[in-house]
Design an enzyme around this catalytic site. Structure first.
Site, PDB file in Angstrom:
ATOM      1  N   ASP A  11      34.043  47.398  28.180  1.00 50.11           N
ATOM      2  CA  ASP A  11      33.742  46.128  27.515  1.00 50.11           C
ATOM      3  C   ASP A  11      32.404  45.583  28.016  1.00 50.11           C
ATOM      4  OD1 ASP A  11      34.776  45.654  30.072  1.00 50.11           O
ATOM      5  OD2 ASP A  11      35.646  43.722  29.511  1.00 50.11           O
ATOM      6  N   ASP A  16      29.836  47.048  33.518  1.00 46.00           N
ATOM      7  CA  ASP A  16      30.069  48.213  32.650  1.00 46.00           C
ATOM      8  C   ASP A  16      28.756  48.941  32.388  1.00 46.00           C
ATOM      9  OD1 ASP A  16      32.989  47.544  31.116  1.00 46.00           O
ATOM     10  OD2 ASP A  16      31.846  45.810  31.789  1.00 46.00           O
ATOM     11  N   ASN A 159      40.824  37.600  40.571  1.00 48.90           N
ATOM     12  CA  ASN A 159      39.612  36.848  40.266  1.00 48.90           C
ATOM     13  C   ASN A 159      39.736  36.056  38.969  1.00 48.90           C
ATOM     14  OD1 ASN A 159      39.506  39.013  38.493  1.00 48.90           O
ATOM     15  ND2 ASN A 159      37.437  39.671  39.053  1.00 48.90           N
ATOM     16  N   GLU A 165      43.685  40.141  38.487  1.00 48.46           N
ATOM     17  CA  GLU A 165      42.321  40.588  38.207  1.00 48.46           C
ATOM     18  C   GLU A 165      42.073  40.505  36.702  1.00 48.46           C
ATOM     19  OE1 GLU A 165      39.553  43.448  36.668  1.00 48.46           O
ATOM     20  OE2 GLU A 165      41.734  43.761  36.613  1.00 48.46           O
ATOM     21  N   ASN A 167      40.632  42.346  34.169  1.00 52.55           N
ATOM     22  CA  ASN A 167      40.935  43.382  33.185  1.00 52.55           C
ATOM     23  C   ASN A 167      42.430  43.493  32.908  1.00 52.55           C
ATOM     24  OD1 ASN A 167      38.268  44.106  32.774  1.00 52.55           O
ATOM     25  ND2 ASN A 167      38.312  45.821  34.206  1.00 52.55           N
ATOM     26  N   HIS A 236      31.489  45.993  40.226  1.00 49.91           N
ATOM     27  CA  HIS A 236      32.862  46.477  40.192  1.00 49.91           C
ATOM     28  C   HIS A 236      33.025  47.824  39.482  1.00 49.91           C
ATOM     29  CE1 HIS A 236      34.330  42.615  41.708  1.00 49.91           C
ATOM     30  NE2 HIS A 236      33.530  42.026  40.836  1.00 49.91           N
ATOM     31  N   ASP A 237      32.645  47.884  38.206  1.00 49.88           N
ATOM     32  CA  ASP A 237      33.019  49.027  37.371  1.00 49.88           C
ATOM     33  C   ASP A 237      32.428  50.346  37.839  1.00 49.88           C
ATOM     34  OD1 ASP A 237      34.445  47.275  35.840  1.00 49.88           O
ATOM     35  OD2 ASP A 237      32.994  47.176  34.206  1.00 49.88           O
TER      36      ASP A 237
END
Length: 311
Positions: A11, A16, A159, A165, A167, A236-237
């Site tokens: 996304d 990402d 978060n 989280e 997602n 993160h991703d």
């Protein structure tokens, strides 16, 4: 070593985008397809961003397919406050000349896995709506996928909420379907990804990658948070993609993970039990990250991609 084929369900989204650059630039991986889902921003934006990234980075032969606009059963949420209105922070990539592939993302996932059973990894770095729909439509994707790695969840704190989280919280019912599908989910959650902090030294090395740094990397990481010598935004991703490139970067522990869908305060929580007793684990959960080696991997790949863009 032959490249490892991956489908990236995403996304885009700042982190990402940085994960896609890593997957594209690593000789260890071959992107077999990109599927998009509504999450960080709405589906139209995430798909447009994936197409912009595909053309900017130069892998136009890879199919991009749009998928679910939002959660299976809930109202849509987004994180535009974190990622900006466009989803890519301050990055302004050229508009794409090529369109997305016809058909739904779920069709691309199923057909890609069916065509090469055991040969393609699925890495999901957004809400799990597309993956859940693929499982519901064709349960054999669980057998066909070489593995499923997600960026999502946490065994400590969230978060999106104190417990959840983003997602997972964006579509808890989809996440519950995915974790209960019969495969072993590799869960790279906030406990790991919060340690992948882009400090000033990291930003300086990103700046040295030419157009890649000035047009994409820096406008993303600088939008994401304050950068100092010791602190900065978490990328993160990219942790999920880095794990596929070098599994030794992240320590994994077997666990039974259930997704809370009904809790008033805990909806979207990944309830993680490392006490297996006589139970079969449904997940391998990331518990630690070799931060220095993680950044060396990313920055080396970014430098290689940057050299290609300069040419």
């Amino acid at each position: 070593m032959p490249s490892r084929k991956v489908i990236i369900d995403c996304d885009p989204g700042i982190d990402d985008a940085l994960a896609i650059v890593l997957a594209h630039g690593s000789p260890a991986l071959e992107i077999a397809g990109i599927t998009t889902v509504g999450g960080n921003v709405e589906l139209e934006r995430t798909t447009d961003n994936a197409l912009r990234l595909r053309e900017f980075l130069g892998f136009t032969g890879v199919p991009v397919a749009a998928g679910s606009a939002g959660a299976l059963l809930r109202s849509r949420v987004n994180a535009a406050g974190v990622h900006g209105v466009t989803g890519l922070g301050e990055a302004r990539l050229p508009a794409p000349a090529l369109p997305a592939t016809g058909g739904h993302a779920v069709d691309l996932i199923i057909e890609t896995l069916r065509a090469d059973p055991g040969g393609v990894d699925l890495v999901a770095i957004g809400p799990l709506s597309n993956v859940a729909l693929a499982v519901l439509r064709e349960p054999r994707v669980v057998e066909w996928a070489r593995g499923l790695t997600i960026l999502g969840g946490s065994y400590t704190r969230g978060n999106f909420s104190p417990a959840a989280e983003f997602n997972i919280a964006a579509d808890p019912e989809a996440a519950a379907i995915v974790f209960a599908a019969g495969w072993t989910v590799t869960m790279i959650g906030l406990d790991v990804s919060r340690r992948a902090v882009a400090t000033r030294a990291v930003a300086d090395r990103m700046a040295a990658t030419g157009r890649l740094g000035t047009d994409l990397l820096l406008p993303c990481v600088r939008f994401h948070g304050m950068i100092t010598a010791e602190e900065g935004p978490a990328i993160h991703d990219a942790c999920a993609v880095a794990h596929l490139i070098d599994p030794s970067l992240i320590t994994l522990e077997p666990a039974v993970v259930d997704v809370e869908t009904a809790g008033r305060f805990t909806s979207g929580m990944t309830v993680t039990d490392f006490r297996l007793r006589d139970r079969v684990p449904n997940a391998l959960v990331g518990t630690s990250l070799d931060v220095d080696r993680f950044w060396e991997l990313l920055l080396a790949v970014y430098a290689r991609v940057g050299e290609g863009l300069q040419g």
